[in-house]
Design a protein around this motif. Structure first.
Motif, PDB file in Angstrom:
ATOM      1  N   HIS A  88       0.812  -1.207   0.000  1.00 17.25           N
ATOM      2  CA  HIS A  88       0.000   0.000   0.000  1.00 17.25           C
ATOM      3  C   HIS A  88       0.854   1.269   0.000  1.00 17.25           C
ATOM      4  CE1 HIS A  88       0.731  -0.362   4.322  1.00 17.25           C
ATOM      5  NE2 HIS A  88       0.348   0.878   4.441  1.00 17.25           N
ATOM      6  N   GLU A  89       2.146   1.121   0.260  1.00 18.67           N
ATOM      7  CA  GLU A  89       3.042   2.275   0.223  1.00 18.67           C
ATOM      8  C   GLU A  89       3.104   2.894  -1.176  1.00 18.67           C
ATOM      9  OE1 GLU A  89       3.711  -0.516   1.824  1.00 18.67           O
ATOM     10  OE2 GLU A  89       4.418  -0.004   3.840  1.00 18.67           O
ATOM     11  N   LEU A  90       2.948   2.083  -2.217  1.00 18.56           N
ATOM     12  CA  LEU A  90       2.981   2.619  -3.574  1.00 18.56           C
ATOM     13  C   LEU A  90       1.786   3.531  -3.818  1.00 18.56           C
ATOM     14  CD1 LEU A  90       4.264   2.934  -6.299  1.00 18.56           C
ATOM     15  CD2 LEU A  90       3.145   0.807  -7.019  1.00 18.56           C
ATOM     16  N   SER A  91       0.593   3.108  -3.417  1.00 18.53           N
ATOM     17  CA  SER A  91      -0.581   3.972  -3.617  1.00 18.53           C
ATOM     18  C   SER A  91      -0.464   5.237  -2.774  1.00 18.53           C
ATOM     19  CB  SER A  91      -1.879   3.220  -3.315  1.00 18.53           C
ATOM     20  OG  SER A  91      -1.928   2.811  -1.973  1.00 18.53           O
ATOM     21  N   ILE A  92       0.094   5.128  -1.588  1.00 20.35           N
ATOM     22  CA  ILE A  92       0.332   6.306  -0.748  1.00 20.35           C
ATOM     23  C   ILE A  92       1.339   7.229  -1.429  1.00 20.35           C
ATOM     24  CG2 ILE A  92       1.351   7.091   1.435  1.00 20.35           C
ATOM     25  CD1 ILE A  92       0.125   4.502   2.680  1.00 20.35           C
ATOM     26  N   GLU A 133       5.762   1.098   6.006  1.00 22.41           N
ATOM     27  CA  GLU A 133       7.167   0.705   6.046  1.00 22.41           C
ATOM     28  C   GLU A 133       7.973   1.811   5.379  1.00 22.41           C
ATOM     29  OE1 GLU A 133      10.658  -0.681   6.556  1.00 22.41           O
ATOM     30  OE2 GLU A 133       8.961  -1.766   7.439  1.00 22.41           O
ATOM     31  N   PRO A 134       8.832   2.524   6.137  1.00 23.85           N
ATOM     32  CA  PRO A 134       9.569   3.670   5.585  1.00 23.85           C
ATOM     33  C   PRO A 134      10.382   3.356   4.329  1.00 23.85           C
ATOM     34  CG  PRO A 134       9.776   3.635   7.963  1.00 23.85           C
ATOM     35  CD  PRO A 134       9.090   2.358   7.565  1.00 23.85           C
ATOM     36  N   GLU A 135      11.061   2.218   4.292  1.00 27.56           N
ATOM     37  CA  GLU A 135      11.873   1.882   3.118  1.00 27.56           C
ATOM     38  C   GLU A 135      11.003   1.655   1.884  1.00 27.56           C
ATOM     39  OE1 GLU A 135      14.808  -1.182   3.762  1.00 27.56           O
ATOM     40  OE2 GLU A 135      15.344  -0.323   5.709  1.00 27.56           O
ATOM     41  N   ALA A 136       9.871   1.008   2.064  1.00 30.99           N
ATOM     42  CA  ALA A 136       8.953   0.789   0.946  1.00 30.99           C
ATOM     43  C   ALA A 136       8.350   2.119   0.494  1.00 30.99           C
ATOM     44  CB  ALA A 136       7.847  -0.189   1.344  1.00 30.99           C
ATOM     45  N   LEU A 137       8.073   3.005   1.434  1.00 30.89           N
ATOM     46  CA  LEU A 137       7.551   4.328   1.091  1.00 30.89           C
ATOM     47  C   LEU A 137       8.577   5.112   0.287  1.00 30.89           C
ATOM     48  CD1 LEU A 137       5.271   6.404   1.298  1.00 30.89           C
ATOM     49  CD2 LEU A 137       6.264   7.133   3.480  1.00 30.89           C
ATOM     50  N   LEU A 191       8.018   6.530  -3.411  1.00 31.06           N
ATOM     51  CA  LEU A 191       8.132   7.951  -3.722  1.00 31.06           C
ATOM     52  C   LEU A 191       9.094   8.193  -4.882  1.00 31.06           C
ATOM     53  CD1 LEU A 191       8.204   9.350  -0.087  1.00 31.06           C
ATOM     54  CD2 LEU A 191       6.408   9.779  -1.793  1.00 31.06           C
ATOM     55  N   GLU A 192      10.201   7.475  -4.882  1.00 32.49           N
ATOM     56  CA  GLU A 192      11.158   7.608  -5.985  1.00 32.49           C
ATOM     57  C   GLU A 192      10.522   7.196  -7.305  1.00 32.49           C
ATOM     58  OE1 GLU A 192      14.537   5.379  -4.596  1.00 32.49           O
ATOM     59  OE2 GLU A 192      14.985   6.871  -3.047  1.00 32.49           O
ATOM     60  N   PHE A 193       9.754   6.124  -7.279  1.00 29.19           N
ATOM     61  CA  PHE A 193       9.066   5.666  -8.484  1.00 29.19           C
ATOM     62  C   PHE A 193       7.983   6.660  -8.910  1.00 29.19           C
ATOM     63  CE2 PHE A 193       5.364   3.557 -10.321  1.00 29.19           C
ATOM     64  CZ  PHE A 193       5.914   3.030 -11.473  1.00 29.19           C
ATOM     65  N   ALA A 194       7.153   7.073  -7.960  1.00 26.67           N
ATOM     66  CA  ALA A 194       6.011   7.938  -8.268  1.00 26.67           C
ATOM     67  C   ALA A 194       6.430   9.323  -8.741  1.00 26.67           C
ATOM     68  CB  ALA A 194       5.115   8.059  -7.037  1.00 26.67           C
ATOM     69  N   SER A 195       7.614   9.763  -8.340  1.00 26.90           N
ATOM     70  CA  SER A 195       8.051  11.120  -8.695  1.00 26.90           C
ATOM     71  C   SER A 195       8.644  11.214 -10.104  1.00 26.90           C
ATOM     72  CB  SER A 195       9.060  11.630  -7.670  1.00 26.90           C
ATOM     73  OG  SER A 195      10.247  10.866  -7.699  1.00 26.90           O
ATOM     74  N   ARG A 196       8.864  10.079 -10.748  1.00 17.93           N
ATOM     75  CA  ARG A 196       9.425  10.095 -12.110  1.00 17.93           C
ATOM     76  C   ARG A 196       8.550  10.921 -13.039  1.00 17.93           C
ATOM     77  NH1 ARG A 196      10.812   3.698 -12.757  1.00 17.93           N
ATOM     78  NH2 ARG A 196      12.402   3.618 -11.132  1.00 17.93           N
ATOM     79  N   GLU A 197       9.214  11.762 -13.831  1.00 15.06           N
ATOM     80  CA  GLU A 197       8.550  12.613 -14.819  1.00 15.06           C
ATOM     81  C   GLU A 197       7.533  13.567 -14.192  1.00 15.06           C
ATOM     82  OE1 GLU A 197       7.224  10.402 -18.250  1.00 15.06           O
ATOM     83  OE2 GLU A 197       9.040   9.171 -18.233  1.00 15.06           O
ATOM     84  N   THR A 198       7.797  13.998 -12.948  1.00 17.73           N
ATOM     85  CA  THR A 198       6.972  15.013 -12.283  1.00 17.73           C
ATOM     86  C   THR A 198       7.892  16.140 -11.814  1.00 17.73           C
ATOM     87  OG1 THR A 198       7.181  14.215  -9.988  1.00 17.73           O
ATOM     88  CG2 THR A 198       5.494  13.150 -11.374  1.00 17.73           C
ATOM     89  N   VAL A 199       7.312  17.174 -11.238  1.00 20.01           N
ATOM     90  CA  VAL A 199       8.115  18.285 -10.705  1.00 20.01           C
ATOM     91  C   VAL A 199       8.979  17.827  -9.535  1.00 20.01           C
ATOM     92  CG1 VAL A 199       6.527  20.094 -11.435  1.00 20.01           C
ATOM     93  CG2 VAL A 199       6.281  19.096  -9.159  1.00 20.01           C
TER      94      VAL A 199
END
Length: 113
Positions: free
Chosen positions: A2-6, A40-44, A48-56
Motif C-alpha cells: 500500500h506504500e505505492l498507492s500512498i 514501512e519507511p523503506e517501501a515508502l 516515492l522515488e518511483f512515483a516522482s518520475r517525470e513530475t516536478v
C-alpha cells in the motif's frame, strides 16, 4: 504494497501544490509518519522515488520523520508511550487507550527551487 498507492497520492498532492504556486521544481519533501501507521519507511521511499518520475518532484530528496505513538488512558487519564494498538496503560493496566499521536501521515515540508 500500500506504500505505492500512498506514494502516488503524495506526489499528486505535491505536484498540485507546486502547480498552484507556479513552481517548476521540488527539491525536497519531508513526511511525518506515525509509528502505528503500518507504513514501512523503506517501501515508502522506494514508492516515492518511483512515483516522482517525470513530475516536478523527480530527483527530489525524500525525508521521513517517524512520529512516536502516544496515548491517553481513558480510565486514569495518564499519558503513555505505546508500541501497538494492543498496549495497556503502563499506570493502571487498562486497555482503554485513546491514541494521540503515531497514526498520522503528513506532508510536513516541501522545498522548491
Amino acid at each position: 504494497m500500500h506504500e505505492l498507492s500512498i506514494s502516488l497520492k503524495t506526489i499528486d498532492l505535491v505536484s498540485a501544490q507546486a502547480k498552484s504556486h507556479n513552481v517548476n521544481k521540488v527539491v525536497a519533501i519531508t513526511l511525518s509518519v506515525g509509528a502505528l501507521s503500518c507504513i514501512e519507511p523503506e517501501a515508502l521511499m522506494t514508492g516515492l522515488e518511483f512515483a516522482s518520475r517525470e513530475t516536478v518532484a523527480e530527483g527530489a530528496k525524500f525525508n521521513i520523520e517517524m512520529v512516536p505513538a502516544t496515548a491517553t488512558c481513558l480510565d486514569c487519564g495518564k499519558h503513555n508511550d505505546v508500541k501497538s494498538h494492543m498496549d495497556a496503560c503502563s499506570h493502571c493496566g487498562s486497555h482503554q487507550l485513546q491514541i494521540e499521536t503515531g497514526e498520522e501521515l503528513k506532508v510536513k515540508h516541501i522545498e522548491v527551487e
